[in-house]
Design a protein around this motif. Structure first.
Motif, PDB file in Angstrom:
ATOM      1  N   ASN A 168       0.834  -1.211   0.000  1.00 30.13           N
ATOM      2  CA  ASN A 168       0.000   0.000   0.000  1.00 30.13           C
ATOM      3  C   ASN A 168       0.867   1.258   0.000  1.00 30.13           C
ATOM      4  N   ALA A 169       1.970   1.176   0.754  1.00 24.19           N
ATOM      5  CA  ALA A 169       2.887   2.321   0.800  1.00 24.19           C
ATOM      6  C   ALA A 169       3.481   2.575  -0.589  1.00 24.19           C
ATOM      7  N   VAL A 170       3.920   1.501  -1.241  1.00 26.72           N
ATOM      8  CA  VAL A 170       4.505   1.631  -2.587  1.00 26.72           C
ATOM      9  C   VAL A 170       3.493   2.247  -3.545  1.00 26.72           C
ATOM     10  N   ILE A 171       2.259   1.707  -3.518  1.00 28.13           N
ATOM     11  CA  ILE A 171       1.215   2.207  -4.429  1.00 28.13           C
ATOM     12  C   ILE A 171       0.881   3.664  -4.111  1.00 28.13           C
ATOM     13  N   GLY A 172       0.716   3.936  -2.812  1.00 25.84           N
ATOM     14  CA  GLY A 172       0.337   5.296  -2.397  1.00 25.84           C
ATOM     15  C   GLY A 172       1.371   6.338  -2.816  1.00 25.84           C
ATOM     16  N   TYR A 173       2.644   6.057  -2.488  1.00 30.02           N
ATOM     17  CA  TYR A 173       3.696   7.033  -2.835  1.00 30.02           C
ATOM     18  C   TYR A 173       3.870   7.137  -4.355  1.00 30.02           C
ATOM     19  N   ALA A 174       3.726   5.993  -5.043  1.00 36.29           N
ATOM     20  CA  ALA A 174       3.853   6.020  -6.507  1.00 36.29           C
ATOM     21  C   ALA A 174       2.731   6.856  -7.120  1.00 36.29           C
ATOM     22  N   GLU A 175       1.531   6.754  -6.576  1.00 36.55           N
ATOM     23  CA  GLU A 175       0.412   7.553  -7.076  1.00 36.55           C
ATOM     24  C   GLU A 175       0.653   9.049  -6.844  1.00 36.55           C
ATOM     25  N   MET A 176       1.228   9.353  -5.651  1.00 36.43           N
ATOM     26  CA  MET A 176       1.520  10.758  -5.354  1.00 36.43           C
ATOM     27  C   MET A 176       2.537  11.325  -6.348  1.00 36.43           C
ATOM     28  N   ILE A 177       3.548  10.505  -6.688  1.00 36.97           N
ATOM     29  CA  ILE A 177       4.546  10.946  -7.664  1.00 36.97           C
ATOM     30  C   ILE A 177       3.888  11.126  -9.036  1.00 36.97           C
ATOM     31  N   ALA A 178       3.000  10.173  -9.391  1.00 37.01           N
ATOM     32  CA  ALA A 178       2.332  10.244 -10.690  1.00 37.01           C
ATOM     33  C   ALA A 178       1.450  11.494 -10.795  1.00 37.01           C
ATOM     34  N   ASP A 204       1.871  14.334  -9.119  1.00 35.19           N
ATOM     35  CA  ASP A 204       2.656  15.572  -9.107  1.00 35.19           C
ATOM     36  C   ASP A 204       4.135  15.242  -9.294  1.00 35.19           C
ATOM     37  N   PRO A 205       4.526  14.881 -10.540  1.00 34.44           N
ATOM     38  CA  PRO A 205       5.891  14.402 -10.784  1.00 34.44           C
ATOM     39  C   PRO A 205       6.967  15.449 -10.464  1.00 34.44           C
ATOM     40  N   ALA A 206       6.567  16.702 -10.453  1.00 35.78           N
ATOM     41  CA  ALA A 206       7.588  17.730 -10.209  1.00 35.78           C
ATOM     42  C   ALA A 206       7.463  18.313  -8.800  1.00 35.78           C
ATOM     43  N   GLY A 207       6.680  17.645  -7.950  1.00 32.54           N
ATOM     44  CA  GLY A 207       6.432  18.153  -6.598  1.00 32.54           C
ATOM     45  C   GLY A 207       7.683  18.128  -5.732  1.00 32.54           C
ATOM     46  N   PRO A 208       7.624  18.835  -4.612  1.00 27.76           N
ATOM     47  CA  PRO A 208       8.814  18.955  -3.758  1.00 27.76           C
ATOM     48  C   PRO A 208       9.177  17.666  -2.999  1.00 27.76           C
ATOM     49  N   SER A 209       8.191  16.738  -2.859  1.00 27.61           N
ATOM     50  CA  SER A 209       8.499  15.550  -2.037  1.00 27.61           C
ATOM     51  C   SER A 209       8.769  14.301  -2.877  1.00 27.61           C
ATOM     52  N   VAL A 210       9.019  14.477  -4.178  1.00 24.82           N
ATOM     53  CA  VAL A 210       9.212  13.325  -5.065  1.00 24.82           C
ATOM     54  C   VAL A 210      10.385  12.451  -4.592  1.00 24.82           C
ATOM     55  N   ALA A 211      11.500  13.086  -4.303  1.00 25.74           N
ATOM     56  CA  ALA A 211      12.689  12.317  -3.898  1.00 25.74           C
ATOM     57  C   ALA A 211      12.422  11.545  -2.608  1.00 25.74           C
ATOM     58  N   ALA A 212      11.780  12.204  -1.636  1.00 28.41           N
ATOM     59  CA  ALA A 212      11.485  11.545  -0.352  1.00 28.41           C
ATOM     60  C   ALA A 212      10.498  10.398  -0.563  1.00 28.41           C
TER      61      ALA A 212
END
Lengths: 296, 195
Positions: A82-92, A94-102
């Motif tokens: 769920n963590a992998v999916i959740g964070y991957a969705e957040m990156i998808a 907002d790919p240029a967002g400030p928390s992408v690396a984290a």
């Protein structure tokens, strides 16, 4: 001259009585023998029934523990996924967002945890089914111990645990015949287990050689275990529930795998522990490798 | 049935008979001819057991043979006929003592077909030392053929037992016996068909 008919009848009756008595005595003797046989057979049967009963209870406990394990494992798998999916969705989103690396680092961390879990399950399965084939070769013990400490160092650092190696009272380093993969697995299991239970404490790894055996001792200053926990320490699937909420995920199989591997290597494992006073695990293995495969 | 079985080693045959056969034989003699006749027979033949038989014991076949000869002398009836008569009586006694062996068989043929595979299996559980005869049974065109083979010459007893079985299931069968082999009573084929 004919005999008195009454006397003859009396004699006949006496003979009949004597025969019946003899027959009864014979029957009683036979029945006594049969009775003794039955008594002995009953004793043996009771023993067999007790053994079967114990085996059944053990199988039921094992089955129940497996059921719990599967339920917990589903949870343990679902959480990082769920963590992998959740964070991957957040990156998808907002790919240029400030928390992408984290977020990406969290994905990597969750994925590694997942991989460790799956590896443990597979390894346990292999060890349990006896499909592990040993590759015996000369191994420098000090090197293997140092490597294991290096591998767990980040994990120890994260929870403020110091890990040190002592050469014990034997030579500082020596070569033994062993399966290096198994030996490393044993060390990593013992160390990671100790780190999980020793937040902010210290762990000392001691190696020692005596006669034809060598020992590795992992002593921690952690929370320790009570008698009930010690009793089920090596039982598979027993650890998960009591470790829920701990910082590191656990498959509940580490110590079970460790014991199987130690037995495969022809050795033995001993655990000393008390609540609040830490735990000391000692693994003793033959320097020349296991005899005849080293099974139980 | 609880009588004789050919040994695997033909020359070493331990011929014994279960005690129930002796007890029923004694009962039959006493009831039909009187206690005095049985007593006289026992004294005449001087058998090792002295006629003190128990149903849970096992005794040498020779004692039965000697008693049978004595009964034949006392009654003037041939041994074969006596054995057949005894067999008929014995079937009734066995059926009363071991009802499970006959219960569940609605007809004679299924019972006879169960002797080797079921009845004798149960007998061996109860008496592991029993030496049982074999009864190979086949049915063809409504005729049941039973091959009796034994270490003891008791084909006439088997014939009597079959007559007892026929009576138990209400009669209506014809029984034909053909002695085979040495024709000494150790082997015979019985054919049963509906009358």
């Amino acid at each position: 001259m004919s005999a008195d008919p009454r006397e003859e009848e009396l004699a006949l009756l006496r003979r009949i009585l004597a025969r019946e008595r003899a027959a009864r005595e014979h029957a009683e003797n036979l029945l006594e023998g049969k009775s003794s046989d039955l008594y002995a057979t009953l004793g043996r049967l009771r023993g067999v029934i007790e053994e079967l009963d114990a085996a059944r209870r053990k199988a039921e406990l094992h089955s129940a523990a497996k059921g719990l394990f599967l339920a917990d494992m589903s949870h343990e798998l679902r959480t990082p996924l769920n963590a992998v999916i959740g964070y991957a969705e957040m990156i998808a989103e907002d790919p240029a967002g400030p928390s992408v690396a984290a977020d990406a680092r969290r994905i990597v961390s969750a994925s590694r945890g997942l991989l460790d879990l799956i590896n443990n399950v597979l390894e346990y399965s292999r060890a349990e089914s006896g499909r592990l084939e040993l590759q015996l070769e000369p191994v420098d013990l000090a090197t293997v111990v140092e490597e294991a400490i290096t591998i767990v160092a980040p994990m120890a650092l994260e929870v403020g645990v110091s890990v040190q190696r002592h050469g014990g009272d034997g030579p500082e380093g020596f070569v033994v015949v062993c399966d290096v993969v198994c030996l490393r697995r044993i060390l990593l299991n013992l160390l990671s287990n100790a780190i999980k239970h020793t937040p902010g404490g210290a762990i000392v790894v001691t190696t020692h050689r005596e006669a034809d055996d060598f020992s590795i001792t992992v002593a921690d200053t952690g929370r320790g275990m009570d008698a009930a926990q010690l009793e089920t320490l090596f039982e598979p699937f027993q650890q998960v529930r009591r470790e829920v909420g701990m910082r590191f995920a656990s498959s509940g199989l580490g110590m079970s795998i460790t014991r199987r591997l130690v037995l495969l290597l022809g050795g033995r494992i001993d655990v000393q522990s008390a609540v609040g006073q830490g735990t000391t695990v000692t693994v003793v293995l033959p320097c020349a490798g296991p005899e005849g495969g080293g099974e139980e | 049935m609880v009588l004789g079985r050919p040994s695997a080693v033909a020359r070493i045959v331990y011929r014994t008979v279960k005690g129930i056969v002796f007890r029923e034989f004694a009962e039959l003699v006493a009831s039909r001819h009187g206690e005095a006749v049985w007593d006289a027979m026992v004294q005449e033949v001087g058998v090792p057991s002295a006629g003190a038989y128990t149903t849970v014991g096992t005794y040498p076949f020779e004692e039965l043979a000697a008693l049978l000869r004595a009964l034949s002398r006392h009654t003037g009836v041939g041994q074969a006929e006596l054995l057949q008569s005894f067999g008929e009586h014995l079937f009734g006694a066995l059926a009363r003592r071991y009802p499970f062996a006959v219960a569940g068989h609605a007809d004679l043929f299924p019972f006879l077909m169960s002797i080797d595979g079921v009845v004798h299996v149960e007998v061996r559980k109860l008496y592991p030392e029993a030496e049982l005869p074999t009864f190979h049974v086949r049915v063809s065109d409504g005729v049941l053929t039973m091959e009796y083979r034994s270490a003891r010459p008791l084909a006439s007893l088997a014939q009597g037992l079959l007559r007892g079985a026929i009576a138990h299931w209400g009669g209506g069968f014809t029984l034909r016996r053909t002695d085979v082999g040495a024709c000494d009573g150790t082997a015979a084929d019985f054919e049963l068909s509906r009358a």
